[in-house]
Design a protein around this motif. Structure first.
Motif, PDB file in Angstrom:
ATOM      1  N   HIS A 100     138.305  74.678  91.061  1.00 59.34           N
ATOM      2  CA  HIS A 100     138.480  73.290  90.612  1.00 59.34           C
ATOM      3  C   HIS A 100     138.705  72.417  91.840  1.00 59.34           C
ATOM      4  N   PRO A 101     138.265  71.152  91.826  1.00 61.01           N
ATOM      5  CA  PRO A 101     138.482  70.293  92.994  1.00 61.01           C
ATOM      6  C   PRO A 101     139.931  70.210  93.458  1.00 61.01           C
ATOM      7  N   LEU A 459     131.892  67.120  86.922  1.00 60.33           N
ATOM      8  CA  LEU A 459     133.035  67.786  87.544  1.00 60.33           C
ATOM      9  C   LEU A 459     134.320  67.531  86.766  1.00 60.33           C
ATOM     10  N   SER A 460     134.442  66.348  86.208  1.00 64.49           N
ATOM     11  CA  SER A 460     135.652  66.008  85.454  1.00 64.49           C
ATOM     12  C   SER A 460     135.774  66.840  84.187  1.00 64.49           C
ATOM     13  N   TYR A 461     134.662  67.056  83.500  1.00 68.90           N
ATOM     14  CA  TYR A 461     134.698  67.786  82.235  1.00 68.90           C
ATOM     15  C   TYR A 461     134.377  69.277  82.395  1.00 68.90           C
ATOM     16  N   PHE A 462     133.532  69.606  83.361  1.00 66.12           N
ATOM     17  CA  PHE A 462     133.081  70.993  83.537  1.00 66.12           C
ATOM     18  C   PHE A 462     133.194  71.382  85.010  1.00 66.12           C
ATOM     19  N   PRO A 463     134.396  71.481  85.542  1.00 68.25           N
ATOM     20  CA  PRO A 463     134.546  71.760  86.982  1.00 68.25           C
ATOM     21  C   PRO A 463     133.956  73.088  87.410  1.00 68.25           C
ATOM     22  N   GLU A 464     133.756  73.999  86.467  1.00 71.47           N
ATOM     23  CA  GLU A 464     133.181  75.297  86.827  1.00 71.47           C
ATOM     24  C   GLU A 464     131.725  75.180  87.283  1.00 71.47           C
ATOM     25  N   ALA A 465     131.106  74.005  87.079  1.00 70.50           N
ATOM     26  CA  ALA A 465     129.713  73.814  87.501  1.00 70.50           C
ATOM     27  C   ALA A 465     129.596  73.375  88.953  1.00 70.50           C
ATOM     28  N   ALA A 466     130.709  73.254  89.666  1.00 72.64           N
ATOM     29  CA  ALA A 466     130.716  72.608  90.987  1.00 72.64           C
ATOM     30  C   ALA A 466     129.695  73.181  91.951  1.00 72.64           C
ATOM     31  N   GLY A 467     129.563  74.482  92.031  1.00 69.50           N
ATOM     32  CA  GLY A 467     128.679  75.072  93.027  1.00 69.50           C
ATOM     33  C   GLY A 467     127.211  74.995  92.681  1.00 69.50           C
ATOM     34  N   ARG A 468     126.903  74.544  91.459  1.00 68.39           N
ATOM     35  CA  ARG A 468     125.506  74.545  91.018  1.00 68.39           C
ATOM     36  C   ARG A 468     124.951  73.145  90.797  1.00 68.39           C
TER      37      ARG A 468
END
Length: 680
Positions: A100-101, A459-468
């Protein structure tokens, strides 16, 4: 704040490592040094990682061990390097994890609140089931039974025996007392438990930062059931029990009997052989295999892309135009083959539009209960048929959701208006997106967004997508910058019934999110002279809840102040923009905002809302208003009607701004993402 270094350990898995590195771009509050230790990879991981690191925007140090030193040995290489550079804290992060950020900031804050804490762990979620907790920091060691237990909820400090090294912040000074990972005893597994017990023996506390969230793919190095995992766990358990258990032989007998019995009951006899070999100090009966996933380095093979094409059927709205333009450019790219699938069919050619009528028959999914879910299941069935007959390398979803498939997928998220403004969407659409979007993101190898604003929303709702996440701006059709033909001008004159007044133009689907109600109120508040000289022209198909503005709209149409042209064919739009006094676009929420950029390309002045993606996309080539303030919209429209110099400036600035957005660039970037995903 103290100096912090992130240590990532790679072994034949550049794809995950690069995703993890990209996720570090979004860290807030702490800007760490980053070290990648390549642990003797036998593929081209190092070259791929170095190439990707050059575009991250922060320095990455890549260290090569030359051979596989095991987890502890590889991490120790990075830890020693960081300590030599003066690091106060060291963050060990698995390369198959996405933080997470705020993950690192929360770890550091927990460390700095208590000088007696030597290590802090994160709350670990499952990357493939993003709302499921794998581990609440760490767990408990049952020394008499020879097993460990991961916690999945907060526990008292006395029950926190170890922290998982999936995400582990270590205090540098504590390591000078306890030493680093014991790489002689532990090649893989249990080294984090051993280090944590040694920290506790030296008087250091362990802690969990509850706001430090990390999403982790379970056992990506070897897989959940690989015999080598059981082999190395058995070896490590033996070393651990002999070091710490009061009765090592009893603990080993109890623990190993339970493990072997479970494997035998599941028919995993190779796993049983691996554990027996470990107990006998024999080599493993099976060789190591690289982690699943492909190294993201480009190649030259044919790329076969299956495109979800439901938005290409019928009258196209914004997403339909996006899907049509991008699909067309992908299909014409060298080395690319495409097929299209919908709920109704799959084919080599895109679905044909149903025509250019302004009114459509109701779609079946709107009157069948759970119509969207039924459509989704039919799409899934059609994709399965296409996959069996054509074997795509990749599935491309330009409209939020991609059905499950064995092939990797690339998903496009245009905005999250269904989450920010659910009241502006039909409840059934909101419910469907709530059920399906997060799982679709979890399944996707890459997620494309239309703007940096949408990137932050995801990122706010789905932080797990950050690397993609990949920001790829949509384009506009080149015809927008070309003067219309005489035939098109004549067709537009007929449509306008010879009315040559310059008009305020609103072009979009007529629905609540576009703030048509606010626009109508703002236009009604203009001086009568302006309304008489410049009518309001609405272009677009009716959306949802048009009854919200039907009453005021009916009266304004009857008075001749508002004209409704319905849905227009694409070739008329450049002429329409050129004829307009200005485009007015006070939308409450946009992921990009295509009509303002199209208008700019034709030299049409633009008034847009000062929210969401519009300032990012339009820059200084637009006039802005507060979409929630009717007076602000009115004032902007009045300025455009009365200020010739302002209109001239905006008309001159627009084409240069619009030239930044081309479908050629968008397709090139999208294709690069796709090739990275499939490794060709």
């Amino acid at each position: 704040m103290a100096d912090c270094t992130v240590v990532l350990l790679n072994w034949n898995n550049a794809a995950d490592t690069i995703h993890c590195l990209r996720s570090l771009r979004y860290l807030r509050g702490v800007r760490p040094e980053v070290i990648v230790v390549d642990n003797g990879s036998t593929d081209d991981s190092v070259a791929c990682i170095r190439a990707a690191a050059a575009h991250l925007g922060f320095p990455v140090t890549v260290l090569e061990t030359g051979s596989n030193l095991g987890f502890g040995g590889g991490c120790n290489v990075g830890i020693r390097h960081a300590l030599e550079q003066g690091a106060d804290y060291l963050w060990l992060l698995n390369t198959d994890a996405i933080p997470h950020p705020d993950a690192l900031r929360s770890l550091v804050e927990a460390m700095e609140r208590n000088a007696q804490v030597g290590a802090v762990g994160s709350v670990i979620y499952d990357l493939e089931r993003p709302e499921h907790i794998q581990t609440w920091g760490g767990g408990q060691v049952h020394l008499r039974l020879g097993v460990t237990h991961h916690h999945r909820h907060p526990v008292k400090p006395g029950r926190l025996h170890y922290l998982t090294a999936c995400s582990l912040l270590l205090r540098g000074i504590s390591l000078t007392q306890t030493g680093l990972f014991d790489e002689k005893m532990f090649f893989m597994y249990w080294e984090d438990a051993d280090l944590c017990l040694r920290l506790r023996q030296k008087g250091w506390d362990l802690a969990v930062a509850e706001r430090s969230l990390v999403w982790h793919r379970t056992s990506s190095s070897l897989g959940r059931t690989h015999p080598l995992k059981d082999y190395y766990v058995t070896v490590s358990v033996g070393h651990f029990q002999r070091r710490y258990a009061p009765s090592p032989s009893v603990a080993m007998a109890l623990g190993m009997t339970a493990r072997i019995t479970r494997r035998a009951a599941m028919g995993r006899w190779l796993n049983v052989r691996a554990m027996v070999a470990a107990l006998r100090h024999q080599p493993p009966p099976v060789a190591a295999t690289p982690p699943r996933g492909l190294a993201p380095c480009s190649g030259t093979d044919i790329l076969r892309v299956a495109i979800e094409a439901s938005t290409l059927r019928g009258v196209k709205a914004g997403i339909g135009h996006y899907a049509a333009a991008l699909s067309q450019h992908l299909a014409s790219a060298p080395g690319v083959e495409v097929r299209y699938f919908t709920a109704q069919e799959y084919a080599e050619l895109p679905p044909r539009p149903t025509g250019l009528l302004t009114r459509q028959k109701p779609r079946w999914r709107q009157w069948i209960p759970m119509g969207r879910q039924v459509q989704y299941q039919l799409q899934r069935w059609r994709l399965a048929q296409l996959s069996r007959s054509w074997h795509p390398n990749l599935v491309f979803g330009p409209n939020f959701i991609v059905p499950p498939t064995d092939a990797p997928s690339v998903l496009v998220i245009h905005d999250l208006s269904h989450l920010r403004y659910p009241e502006t969407h039909p409840p059934e659409r909101v419910a469907f997106m709530a059920r399906q979007l997060r799982p679709a993101i979890a399944r996707s190898s890459a997620v494309v967004v239309d703007s940096h604003f949408t990137e932050q929303e995801v990122l706010s709702y789905f932080p797990e997508a950050a690397g993609r996440l990949h920001v790829i701006y949509p384009g506009i059709e080149s015809r927008m910058a070309v003067p219309p033909s005489a035939a098109v001008e004549n067709a537009l004159n007929a449509l306008l019934k010879g009315d040559d007044r310059r008009f305020f133009l609103f072009l979009s689907t007529l629905e609540p999110r576009k703030n048509l109600e606010g626009l109508l109120a703002a236009y009604a508040a203009l001086p009568a002279a302006i309304r008489g000289a410049h009518p309001l022209v609405l272009v677009g198909q009716m959306g949802w809840q048009e009854s919200n503005f039907a009453a005021i709209l009916t009266g304004m149409v009857a008075r001749g102040e508002v004209r409704m042209l319905g849905y227009l064919r694409d070739e008329l739009l450049p002429a329409l923009y050129r004829r307009a006094l200005a485009l007015v676009y006070p939308s409450l929420y946009e992921g990009f905002g295509l009509p303002p950029i199209e208008a700019m390309a034709t030299g049409c002045p633009v008034l847009v809302a000062n929210v969401s993606s519009l300032p990012e996309v339009c820059g200084d080539a637009a006039l802005y208003c507060d979409p929630l303030d009717v007076g602000s919209i009115t004032a902007g429209m009045q300025r455009l009607a009365e200020d010739d110099a302002l209109r001239t400036r905006l008309a001159a600035a627009g084409p240069a701004r619009a030239a930044l957005y081309t479908w050629e660039d968008a397709a090139t970037q999208a294709l690069a993402v796709m090739r990275e995903v499939v490794g060709r």
